[in-house]
Enzyme design. Sequence first.
Site, PDB file in Angstrom:
ATOM      1  N   GLU A   1      43.998  41.842  57.162  1.00 13.14           N
ATOM      2  CA  GLU A   1      44.683  42.735  56.219  1.00 13.14           C
ATOM      3  C   GLU A   1      44.750  44.163  56.734  1.00 13.14           C
ATOM      4  OE1 GLU A   1      44.151  42.731  51.999  1.00 13.14           O
ATOM      5  OE2 GLU A   1      42.719  41.065  52.137  1.00 13.14           O
TER       6      GLU A   1
ATOM      7  N   SER B   1      43.597  44.906  45.037  1.00 13.76           N
ATOM      8  CA  SER B   1      44.518  45.822  45.698  1.00 13.76           C
ATOM      9  C   SER B   1      44.455  47.204  45.053  1.00 13.76           C
ATOM     10  CB  SER B   1      45.928  45.230  45.672  1.00 13.76           C
ATOM     11  OG  SER B   1      46.784  45.914  46.549  1.00 13.76           O
TER      12      SER B   1
ATOM     13  N   HIS C   1      46.415  39.158  51.944  1.00 13.26           N
ATOM     14  CA  HIS C   1      46.075  40.140  50.922  1.00 13.26           C
ATOM     15  C   HIS C   1      45.981  39.469  49.550  1.00 13.26           C
ATOM     16  CE1 HIS C   1      45.899  44.069  49.073  1.00 13.26           C
ATOM     17  NE2 HIS C   1      46.979  43.833  48.351  1.00 13.26           N
TER      18      HIS C   1
END
Length: 344
Positions: free
Chosen positions: A276, A183, A306
């Site tokens: 996502e 991320s 995610h």
Amino acid sequence: MTANTSPSGRSVRRARSTRSPRIAVAAEPRFITGASLRSRILAESIRFTVKPALEVWARWPSPLWPAGALDLAARIVPPGRGVGRRRIRLEHCGAEWLQARDAMRDAVVLYLHGGGFLTCGLNTHRNLVSRISGAAGVPVLAVDYRMLPKHPIDAAIADGVAGYRWLLEQGFEGKRIVIAGDSAGGYLTFATAIAIAELGLPTPAGLVALSPLTDIDPSTKLAHPAADGCPLIPRSVLLALADVAAARAGANSRTSPVNGVLAGLPPVLIHVGSTEILYPDAELMAQRLGAAGVSVTLEVWDRQVHVFHAAAGLIPEAERAIARVGEFIRTCTPAAEAPALTAV
């Protein structure tokens, strides 16, 4: 453009590469089909619990929110069975050395956790990092970098570079170090590698980005069909994050890594779920890496949430994906003589 390869190196066609004959220079995604019942249940559970909570934060992104509470609560999370750990102190932040029972010391991973530059930390990511250590057979240095809103993103990048310098000081050559992150940590993985190149430090062996954010500007992501279907991240969070980051950015702040100088970066593995909201970031980064002549493998996992890797132990896709990450790391860092560590 040539055919894509998996971390195991299977491919029908290969591009020319001076880095590794097993990893092709390509930007075409490899789609990993199938979503297990458990992964679909997880996605829907997150959609109706975590996602609404994130929407509340996005409406009132105040610095008074207890962002550190999540990592504090995760202190009870132990490393995996047989994984040793030791605290390390870098110049401006802490770090943690994690080493699975059978991990060799001839290579190492520098890990940068996700959390939108605002939350999470060593505790929340300890299980995932431990599993990566076991899958790759190498130790991992996880960096507890400085975060928004107290510090700008540039400070987090500097902490990533500090972790890399520390590893070099322990005797690891650049070609024995893989930088990885998820991320926001994926953003930092690329940004740290670009900063390392600008500083003239040895090039790392490879980069791994799991569901990476690669562009702070949310416009491309919000225009993509995946924006509405993401089980975890609402549109409003991307807008709020961009505002928070801009408020702390200086006149000379770094550009998002997707817009940076990518030529000369080492081989890259990118994982992302097909639904996502960050799928466009992963896809665009892979395309630009390929155009810059960088060896890149983009794997798109069918309907996975995610950073689904963090659900290892709950869903089978996470186990498979971490195994692929481990295989990629081993490919980038073939066996070599172990360095003499001085501070671990």
